[in-house]
Design a protein around this motif. Sequence first.
Motif, short mmCIF file in Angstrom:
data_model
loop_
_atom_site.label_atom_id
_atom_site.label_comp_id
_atom_site.label_asym_id
_atom_site.label_seq_id
_atom_site.Cartn_x
_atom_site.Cartn_y
_atom_site.Cartn_z
N MET B 525 0.88 -1.17 0.00
CA MET B 525 0.00 0.00 0.00
C MET B 525 0.92 1.22 0.00
O MET B 525 2.07 1.14 0.44
N PRO B 526 0.44 2.38 -0.49
CA PRO B 526 1.30 3.58 -0.46
C PRO B 526 1.83 3.82 0.95
O PRO B 526 1.08 3.75 1.92
N ARG B 611 -0.43 -2.14 -4.80
CA ARG B 611 0.05 -2.71 -6.06
C ARG B 611 0.89 -3.96 -5.76
O ARG B 611 1.58 -4.01 -4.74
N VAL B 612 0.80 -4.91 -6.70
CA VAL B 612 1.71 -6.04 -6.61
C VAL B 612 3.09 -5.53 -7.03
O VAL B 612 3.23 -4.94 -8.09
N VAL B 613 4.07 -5.73 -6.19
CA VAL B 613 5.40 -5.22 -6.49
C VAL B 613 6.38 -6.38 -6.57
O VAL B 613 6.42 -7.23 -5.68
N ARG B 614 7.12 -6.43 -7.66
CA ARG B 614 8.19 -7.44 -7.78
C ARG B 614 9.50 -6.70 -7.70
O ARG B 614 9.75 -5.78 -8.49
N ALA B 615 10.32 -7.07 -6.75
CA ALA B 615 11.60 -6.39 -6.61
C ALA B 615 12.72 -7.43 -6.63
O ALA B 615 12.57 -8.51 -6.06
N TYR B 616 13.79 -7.10 -7.31
CA TYR B 616 14.93 -8.02 -7.40
C TYR B 616 16.21 -7.28 -7.05
O TYR B 616 16.36 -6.10 -7.34
N HIS B 617 17.11 -8.02 -6.48
CA HIS B 617 18.46 -7.52 -6.28
C HIS B 617 19.37 -8.39 -7.13
O HIS B 617 19.42 -9.61 -6.95
N HIS B 618 20.04 -7.79 -8.09
CA HIS B 618 20.91 -8.55 -9.01
C HIS B 618 22.35 -8.12 -8.87
O HIS B 618 22.74 -7.11 -9.44
N PRO B 619 23.16 -8.87 -8.17
CA PRO B 619 24.57 -8.51 -8.06
C PRO B 619 25.27 -8.69 -9.40
O PRO B 619 24.98 -9.64 -10.13
N LEU B 620 26.15 -7.80 -9.73
CA LEU B 620 27.08 -7.92 -10.87
C LEU B 620 26.44 -7.98 -12.24
O LEU B 620 27.12 -8.24 -13.22
N ILE B 621 25.15 -7.77 -12.35
CA ILE B 621 24.51 -8.03 -13.64
C ILE B 621 25.09 -7.21 -14.77
O ILE B 621 25.17 -7.68 -15.90
N TYR B 622 25.53 -5.98 -14.47
CA TYR B 622 26.04 -5.15 -15.57
C TYR B 622 27.32 -5.69 -16.17
O TYR B 622 27.65 -5.38 -17.30
#
Lengths: 202, 674
Positions: B525-526, B611-622
């Motif tokens: 929720m906000p 809202r349905v929120v999808r959050a990811y943490h991506h190490p080193l992806i770049y």
Amino acid sequence: MRRFLISSIGLFFWALSLGAGLWLPSAVGQGARDVDLYLEDPAQEERARQISDQLRCVVCQSQSINGSNAFLARDMRNLVRERVAAGDSDEEIFAFFVDRYGEGVLMKPNAKGINKLLWSAPLILLLLGGGLAIMFVRQQATQPITPPAPLDDEEQDLLRAALEEEKGVEKTTITRSEPEPSKRVAKEQTGTHKAEKNSNTP
Amino acid sequence: MIAELGHFALALALFVAVVQVVVPFWGAWKNNGQAMQIGAQAALAQFILVLVAFLALMNAYLTSDFSLANVFQNSHSQMPVLYKIAGVWGNHEGSMLLWILMLSFLGALVAIYGNNLPPTLKARVLSVQALIGVGFLGFLILSSNPFLRMDPVPADGTALNPLLQDPGLAFHPPFLYLGYVGMSVAFSFAVAALMEGRVDPAWARWVRPWTLLAWSSLTLGIAMGSWWAYYELGWGGYWFWDPVENASLMPWLAGTALLHSAIVVEKRDTLKVWTILMAIVAFSTSLLGTFVVRSGLLTSVHSFATDPTRGTILLGLCVLLTGGALALFAWRASSLKPGGTFQLLSRESALIGNNVLLTVILFFVMLGTFWPTIAELTSGRKVSIGPPFYNFWVIPLFTLLVVFMGMGIFLPWKRGKGGALWKRARLPLAASLLLSFAVYFITAPGQALAFLVGLIAFWMIFISLADGAERIKLFRVPLAESGRRFKSTPRSFWGGTLAHLGLGVAILGMAGTSLWAEQKVAVLMPGESLELAGFDLRFDGVRQAKVANYETEMGSFTLLKKGKIVGALVPERRWYPVAQMETVEAAILPRWGNDIYVAIGEPRGAGGQGRVVRAYHHPLIYYLWFGAILMTLGGILSLTDRRYRIGAPAGKNKKNVVPPSSEPVATTPEGAQA
């Protein structure tokens, strides 16, 4: 050598700091209501996630249920969590899904029947390719080198001309007072000459 | 009117292509210089005609000429100009035309820059190149004509698939196609060489720049595609082992093998038969990919909707070209005699090992791609082949591959010594072992995979660096001398080193993302926030907006670390009214060692505020895409090497740089090793 060692130690610390940035505590989801019913135990949740990675979302194309927004995928994820919480083994969970959705639900095909061929194919190919390669290398290593084809008349002429020119060049360099630069020029000249010859009769 | 002009140009191009197949071929056979010359003129004419057709189609898109069925189906008057242009190749017919444009463009390049080729070889190459053109021009005109008119003319179009309305995807197909089609030149050279019955170092030198061009474009195209998948598809993945992705990987693998085996032909005058075969395989896998994407045989996220007739024609073309080339190969390959010999422990052997492994990976990917079809046809079973299967085999195969990579780099040509190899390899090996152990203990104790993948990546990085450092004698001679050596070393060496380094960096990115990624899905929720990898992600609410040809809902997120604001993220959910389709635009906060990736979904909770929120943490992806860029740059750098420069005289021992001071001849052994 020593500099190299020092720089590798530097790199080591660089990687250490990198590694520290990577360190992640796996935590339980919070705020979830009607989407994914996360499991309380992080180990169980992680296991459910790993199993979900290996199940195909049957209404999607080449996506696992862990990587899909589809409602069915979410339901299937929750079903996996339910089975994990109930204490089923991985095999039991996969069998459960195969019973419901058919063999196609498995992202990792089983090794039964004709699939045995699929699973062993890389090994067979590797042994076959490696064997042939070693045979080839051994065989050619003992073979005498085939001499290049003899030059034809035209090529003989070109060679003779090139050699004569080189001889002439040698003489001039001896007589000149500044040997270095003129030698270089002469070298370049013969170089281009050879190049022309190459492009004419490759 | 302009569309008719394009249509006519296309038909004329087919006619010119037929001439280009027949006349130079006859000329080369009868040794008729004039007939051979026609091949080059026809190649130029064919390119200009196809270009006219392509521009005519683009004009129809830009002017929103909906009387063309193709424009009606794939464009809309409200679309931004960029996507009107991208719309030209965002569909089956238009992309096929782009494919043919690339093909004729490369043919024209061979005609222009191929003046140093023996006339018969050049004529035959152009003839084979045109043969491919005839097949695909015929296919385009007969079954996929983009210039068909509609009557009555519709008021507006049905718009390009919104998923494709994205800058990343707008430029992804041209590079990918240049890569696919670029392999056709190596194919034409291989077939022409089989006709001539001779392959020598000069042949390898002529083929190499074309292969490098194709390989670099393909690398960039694949990287752009995976980047697009990463941020546009909204679930944080970048590679799914999907049939269409595999279709682009197969020519890349074959092209990589070809690049390496061609070096052996060029330097040592051996491995000719294999190199010819690889050139044929590289383009055949491109054709196979074209067939897979357009036939609907395999289900994929990316494929164009198509009908079976097209699939059948494409399969026919694929079989004819590949089968023809392989038949010629079987008939003529034995006439190719190897030159130089070498011992078991040598750079040649290492490169053979590299080629065997790349080929095994290639066939393994091919088998996995087609297995669902094979299994269903043979035993009626419906199976899926997903990432767990591919990863199981790719990692060990790749481990072996990098062992050979190290040997190829550290061993000399002809004959190597185990002791010298060990001496050169031990430092990089020790450094990469040390780092991998560190990563293993710090990040995920017990994950053997982390150790192995880290080892592969660090090994590749360190052997490339060590090789480069040794080449310029870094820290062994004064820096100025090292700088001179750096300049006098051929660019192809630095290109190769950079590409190897890039692959190592890319693998580091893959490892980071696949082993240590964290994902969270929650309804917020906000004002609520979720905790992700030590960060707090606060949801501040949504706002609506109407932009160009879509409506959007933007979520505002604030990323905090220990109460301090790190950044803001604005993921979007877009609604395209014309196409009646929703897309997800993830928001990505790039950081040095990792990134935070957020996507929002459908409304939930009281008053639809959550809202349905999808959050990811991506190490080193770049590192993944940075590595891919390094590889592409490596390819381009190698392409600019004097030795391979298209059209440059093929002087083998010509010295590029003569050091002004000291002995001018001293660089010879270095140069010979390149």
